[in-house]
Design a protein around this motif. Structure first.
Motif, PDB file in Angstrom:
ATOM      1  N   UNK A  91      35.964  54.511  66.070  1.00  0.00           N
ATOM      2  CA  UNK A  91      34.831  54.298  65.188  1.00  0.00           C
ATOM      3  C   UNK A  91      35.254  53.793  63.823  1.00  0.00           C
ATOM      4  N   UNK A  92      34.332  53.092  63.173  1.00  0.00           N
ATOM      5  CA  UNK A  92      34.552  52.574  61.819  1.00  0.00           C
ATOM      6  C   UNK A  92      33.297  52.849  61.008  1.00  0.00           C
ATOM      7  N   UNK A  93      33.492  53.332  59.780  1.00  0.00           N
ATOM      8  CA  UNK A  93      32.381  53.541  58.856  1.00  0.00           C
ATOM      9  C   UNK A  93      32.591  52.651  57.648  1.00  0.00           C
ATOM     10  N   UNK A  94      31.586  51.855  57.323  1.00  0.00           N
ATOM     11  CA  UNK A  94      31.640  50.955  56.172  1.00  0.00           C
ATOM     12  C   UNK A  94      30.523  51.334  55.210  1.00  0.00           C
ATOM     13  N   UNK A  95      30.868  51.433  53.942  1.00  0.00           N
ATOM     14  CA  UNK A  95      29.856  51.756  52.949  1.00  0.00           C
ATOM     15  C   UNK A  95      30.224  51.102  51.616  1.00  0.00           C
ATOM     16  N   UNK A  96      29.205  50.810  50.847  1.00  0.00           N
ATOM     17  CA  UNK A  96      29.412  50.218  49.537  1.00  0.00           C
ATOM     18  C   UNK A  96      29.531  51.333  48.501  1.00  0.00           C
ATOM     19  N   UNK A  97      30.529  51.241  47.656  1.00  0.00           N
ATOM     20  CA  UNK A  97      30.846  52.349  46.757  1.00  0.00           C
ATOM     21  C   UNK A  97      29.823  52.510  45.644  1.00  0.00           C
ATOM     22  N   UNK A 104      27.034  51.198  57.208  1.00  0.00           N
ATOM     23  CA  UNK A 104      26.787  51.328  58.641  1.00  0.00           C
ATOM     24  C   UNK A 104      28.024  51.912  59.314  1.00  0.00           C
ATOM     25  N   UNK A 105      27.853  52.317  60.573  1.00  0.00           N
ATOM     26  CA  UNK A 105      28.956  52.765  61.406  1.00  0.00           C
ATOM     27  C   UNK A 105      28.893  52.019  62.732  1.00  0.00           C
ATOM     28  N   UNK A 106      30.053  51.879  63.386  1.00  0.00           N
ATOM     29  CA  UNK A 106      30.106  51.119  64.633  1.00  0.00           C
ATOM     30  C   UNK A 106      31.411  51.410  65.365  1.00  0.00           C
ATOM     31  N   UNK A 107      31.449  51.160  66.684  1.00  0.00           N
ATOM     32  CA  UNK A 107      32.727  51.128  67.389  1.00  0.00           C
ATOM     33  C   UNK A 107      33.505  49.875  66.985  1.00  0.00           C
ATOM     34  N   UNK A 108      34.818  49.927  67.106  1.00  0.00           N
ATOM     35  CA  UNK A 108      35.657  48.791  66.745  1.00  0.00           C
ATOM     36  C   UNK A 108      36.948  48.849  67.558  1.00  0.00           C
ATOM     37  N   UNK A 109      37.533  47.696  67.815  1.00  0.00           N
ATOM     38  CA  UNK A 109      38.832  47.629  68.491  1.00  0.00           C
ATOM     39  C   UNK A 109      39.930  47.676  67.438  1.00  0.00           C
ATOM     40  N   UNK A 110      40.854  48.594  67.606  1.00  0.00           N
ATOM     41  CA  UNK A 110      42.019  48.650  66.714  1.00  0.00           C
ATOM     42  C   UNK A 110      43.247  48.229  67.519  1.00  0.00           C
ATOM     43  N   UNK A 111      43.852  47.133  67.093  1.00  0.00           N
ATOM     44  CA  UNK A 111      45.021  46.584  67.783  1.00  0.00           C
ATOM     45  C   UNK A 111      46.025  46.138  66.725  1.00  0.00           C
ATOM     46  N   UNK A 294      36.546  56.613  61.809  1.00  0.00           N
ATOM     47  CA  UNK A 294      35.809  57.809  62.219  1.00  0.00           C
ATOM     48  C   UNK A 294      35.954  57.947  63.730  1.00  0.00           C
ATOM     49  N   UNK A 295      35.755  59.146  64.282  1.00  0.00           N
ATOM     50  CA  UNK A 295      35.850  59.319  65.736  1.00  0.00           C
ATOM     51  C   UNK A 295      34.788  58.521  66.469  1.00  0.00           C
ATOM     52  N   UNK A 296      35.157  57.960  67.612  1.00  0.00           N
ATOM     53  CA  UNK A 296      34.200  57.193  68.402  1.00  0.00           C
ATOM     54  C   UNK A 296      33.004  58.049  68.805  1.00  0.00           C
ATOM     55  N   UNK A 297      33.248  59.327  69.114  1.00  0.00           N
ATOM     56  CA  UNK A 297      32.152  60.200  69.530  1.00  0.00           C
ATOM     57  C   UNK A 297      31.206  60.548  68.387  1.00  0.00           C
ATOM     58  N   UNK A 298      31.621  60.266  67.148  1.00  0.00           N
ATOM     59  CA  UNK A 298      30.775  60.637  66.018  1.00  0.00           C
ATOM     60  C   UNK A 298      30.138  59.471  65.300  1.00  0.00           C
ATOM     61  N   UNK A 299      30.177  58.273  65.903  1.00  0.00           N
ATOM     62  CA  UNK A 299      29.625  57.095  65.236  1.00  0.00           C
ATOM     63  C   UNK A 299      28.101  57.207  65.177  1.00  0.00           C
ATOM     64  N   UNK A 300      27.566  57.223  63.981  1.00  0.00           N
ATOM     65  CA  UNK A 300      26.127  57.383  63.804  1.00  0.00           C
ATOM     66  C   UNK A 300      25.381  56.131  64.254  1.00  0.00           C
ATOM     67  N   UNK A 301      24.252  56.361  64.948  1.00  0.00           N
ATOM     68  CA  UNK A 301      23.421  55.257  65.398  1.00  0.00           C
ATOM     69  C   UNK A 301      23.823  54.706  66.753  1.00  0.00           C
TER      70      UNK A 301
END
Length: 494
Positions: A91-97, A104-111, A294-301
Motif C-alpha cells: 500500500x501507498x498513502x499520499x497526502x499534501x502537507x 489518497x491511498x492505493x495499492x502499488x508495485x514496489x520493485x 502502508x499495509x496492503x490490507x489497510x489501504x483505505x477505499x
C-alpha cells in the motif's frame, strides 16, 4: 587560481561535435529507410505471423491465495515473492502537507531492482538496424509484441527463477566494449510503481552474429511504420526508442521533414532549455506531496476479496492473480500478481510548429510513485471514465480538444499497450494532434518544449515520464513526413 590548481597535462577530450552530428544523421537515415536491408518487409511479416502462431501463452485468472511462490505477508497482507526478489504489491498513502482533505491511498508495485531495457544496433548496407525481439508477456491482450533486444529485471537475468539465461545480455553488462548510443535511468508508471527505474541503453556493435529465431534486425523506418499499428511495439521498446540520439545535428543541415529539422540543435525554442529546467526544478522544490508505505490490507477505499484488491467504487484498477503457461520464455510456467486497469486511457500530445520548429505541449505532472514526484508528461494523460464516475470531477484540460480534433489534424493515432509483465490488458489510445489555436495557452504546469529539447532531456533520467517517452517515439515516427493513424497514411496538413 594557478596557485591552487597547478597546471598539468590535460587528459580532457574536446567535445565530439562531428561525431554527434554524424550519429544524428545516421538516425535520420535509418528513420527514412522504410525497407530493411537485413530483413525485408515481406520477410518480417511472415516471420512475425509465425511468432504469433508459435509463441502462445495460456493466462488464467486465479485467486490471490492460489499464487504459487507468493505469500501474503503476516501483519500487512502485502503480496511478496517467497524469494524476497522480483517485486511486491503493497500500500501507498499520499497526502499534501498543507493539510485539508486532499490525499489518497492505493495499492502499488514496489520493485527496487533496476532492470535493463537494452537495444543492440548494427549497420547493414550502411544503414543502422536494431535487433528487436518478438515476446509474449502475460499481460498482453494480443499475445506477441516487439520488445527491445533485452528486457529483463535483475531477478530475471540473475536467474532467481532458475530459468534459461537471457540472450544477448552480455552486450549490456560490459557496454564499454561497444559504442554506447544512449544510456540513462528512466522511470516507469508513477501511478502504479513506487520508485521503479530501468536502465535504457542502446549499444552499437561491429561484430557479426546470427540473430535467434525470436529476433529480427529492423531499420527505424520499419519500426516507425509498425508503431502506427495497434499493439505491435511494446512499452519497453518505445521507451528505449525515445532515448535514441536524434538530437545533435547542426541546424544548418537541410532536413527533409519538419520533425527531422526540429531535432537539430540550435533551431530555437519558445523557452530556453535552462528556463524549462528551472521551471521543472521549481515545481519539484515546491511540491508538498508526502508519500509513505502502508499495509496492503489497510489501504483505505479499497477492498480485498479472494479474487482481487479493487477500489470500492470500481474505478482505477484491480490487483489480480494469474497462472501463466508459455512456450517462448525462460520459464515455462509461473504465477504472479498483475495490475488490471478498469478502462482504456487517453495519452496525447498537442504539437505545433512555432517559428518553424515542432514543439510539444508538456504537462509537469505530479505522480506519487516518481522519485522526484514531478516529471514532464503528455498534454493529456488520463482514463476519462475514472473522472466521469466521480462526484464533482474536475474538467480534464485539453481532452475535448484532443478527442474532438478534425481528422486532418490527427498526426498519430494508435492503441498501444503498457508493460505486459506487470499490467493486464493495460491499453491506452496514443494521439498526436496538430494544434492550430493560440499558442499562449501555457500556465504554471504547461509549457511548449521543442522536439530537440525533448531529445536533449532524454539523454538524462527522470525528466520525461514513461507516457511522454512513448509519445516522443511516436513523434519520431513522423520523421518520414507522413501521418500515422492506423487506417492508412497520408501527408500531414502541416
Amino acid at each position: 587560481m594557478a596557485d591552487v590548481f597547478p597546471a598539468v597535462a590535460s587528459p580532457l577530450r574536446p567535445p565530439d561535435r562531428q561525431g554527434a552530428m554524424r550519429t544524428a544523421a545516421r538516425m535520420a537515415e535509418s528513420a527514412l529507410a522504410v525497407e530493411g536491408v537485413a530483413t525485408g518487409n515481406r520477410e518480417f511479416g511472415d516471420w512475425y505471423a509465425g511468432r504469433v502462431r508459435e509463441d502462445v501463452a495460456e493466462v488464467r485468472r486465479i485467486a490471490l491465495a492460489e499464487l504459487s511462490g507468493w505469500h501474503s505477508e503476516p501483519g500487512t497482507g502485502n503480496l511478496v515473492h517467497d524469494s524476497g526478489r522480483f517485486f511486491s504489491v503493497e500500500g501507498l498513502a499520499a497526502e499534501y502537507v498543507d493539510g485539508g482533505a486532499r490525499g489518497w491511498e492505493q495499492p502499488v508495485i514496489r520493485q527496487p531492482e533496476i532492470g535493463i531495457l537494452g537495444l543492440v544496433a548494427r549497420e547493414f548496407g550502411g544503414v543502422l538496424h536494431f535487433l528487436m525481439q518478438a515476446k509474449n508477456e502475460p499481460g498482453n491482450h494480443n499475445g506477441v509484441q516487439l520488445s527491445p533486444t533485452v528486457q529483463a529485471t535483475r531477478s530475471n537475468y540473475s536467474r532467481v527463477h532458475r530459468g534459461a539465461s537471457v540472450p544477448y545480455l552480455e552486450f549490456f553488462q560490459r557496454p564499454e566494449r561497444h559504442r554506447v548510443l544512449a544510456d540513462s535511468l528512466q522511470s516507469e508508471q508513477g501511478s502504479w510503481f513506487a520508485g521503479k527505474r530501468n536502465r535504457n541503453i542502446v549499444v552499437e556493435v561491429a561484430e557479426e552474429f546470427e540473430a535467434g529465431e525470436s529476433f529480427r534486425w529492423l531499420t527505424l523506418g520499419q519500426i516507425h511504420r509498425l508503431l502506427a499499428e495497434d499493439d505491435v511495439i511494446n512499452m519497453d521498446a518505445r521507451s528505449v526508442l525515445a532515448c535514441l540520439p536524434f538530437g545533435g545535428a547542426d541546424a544548418s543541415v537541410t532536413a527533409p521533414t519538419a520533425v527531422l529539422r526540429s531535432c537539430a540543435d540550435g533551431t530555437g525554442a519558445v523557452h530556453s532549455t535552462g528556463e524549462v529546467l528551472s521551471w521543472l526544478a521549481g515545481l519539484r522544490a515546491g511540491s508538498d506531496l508526502s508519500v509513505r508505505r502502508v499495509p496492503l490490507d489497510g489501504v483505505r477505499g479499497w477492498k480485498r476479496t479472494e479474487e482481487s484488491v479493487a477500489h470500492e467504487d470500481g474505478r482505477f484498477f484491480r490487483v489480480i492473480g494469474v497462472d501463466v503457461r508459455a512456450s517462448g520464455r525462460e520459464v515455462r510456467q509461473w504465477t504472479q500478481p498483475l495490475i488490471e486497469p478498469v478502462a482504456q486511457g487517453v495519452v496525447a500530445f498537442l504539437v505545433a510548429e512555432i517559428g518553424g520548429v515542432v514543439h510539444a505541449l508538456v504537462n509537469a505532472r505530479t505522480q506519487a510513485g516518481l522519485i522526484d514526484k514531478v516529471e514532464l508528461a503528455p498534454t493529456v494523460q488520463c482514463v476519462p471514465s475514472n473522472y466521469a464516475q466521480a462526484p464533482g470531477a474536475p474538467q480534464l484540460r485539453f481532452l475535448d480538444e484532443v478527442l474532438g480534433a478534425p481528422a486532418e489534424r490527427v498526426l498519430f493515432d494508435s492503441r498501444l499497450s503498457e508493460e505486459g509483465g506487470r499490467f493486464h490488458h493495460a491499453v491506452n489510445r496514443y494521439l498526436i494532434v496538430d494544434w492550430h489555436g493560440d499558442h499562449r495557452i501555457e500556465d504554471d504546469t504547461f509549457r511548449w518544449v521543442a522536439l530537440h529539447q525533448l531529445a536533449g532531456l532524454l539523454r538524462h533520467g527522470h525528466y520525461l515520464n514513461i507516457e511522454a517517452r512513448s509519445l516522443v517515439a511516436c513523434l519520431h515516427s513522423l520523421a518520414g513526413g507522413r501521418r500515422a493513424t492506423g487506417t492508412g497514411e497520408e501527408a500531414p496538413a502541416r
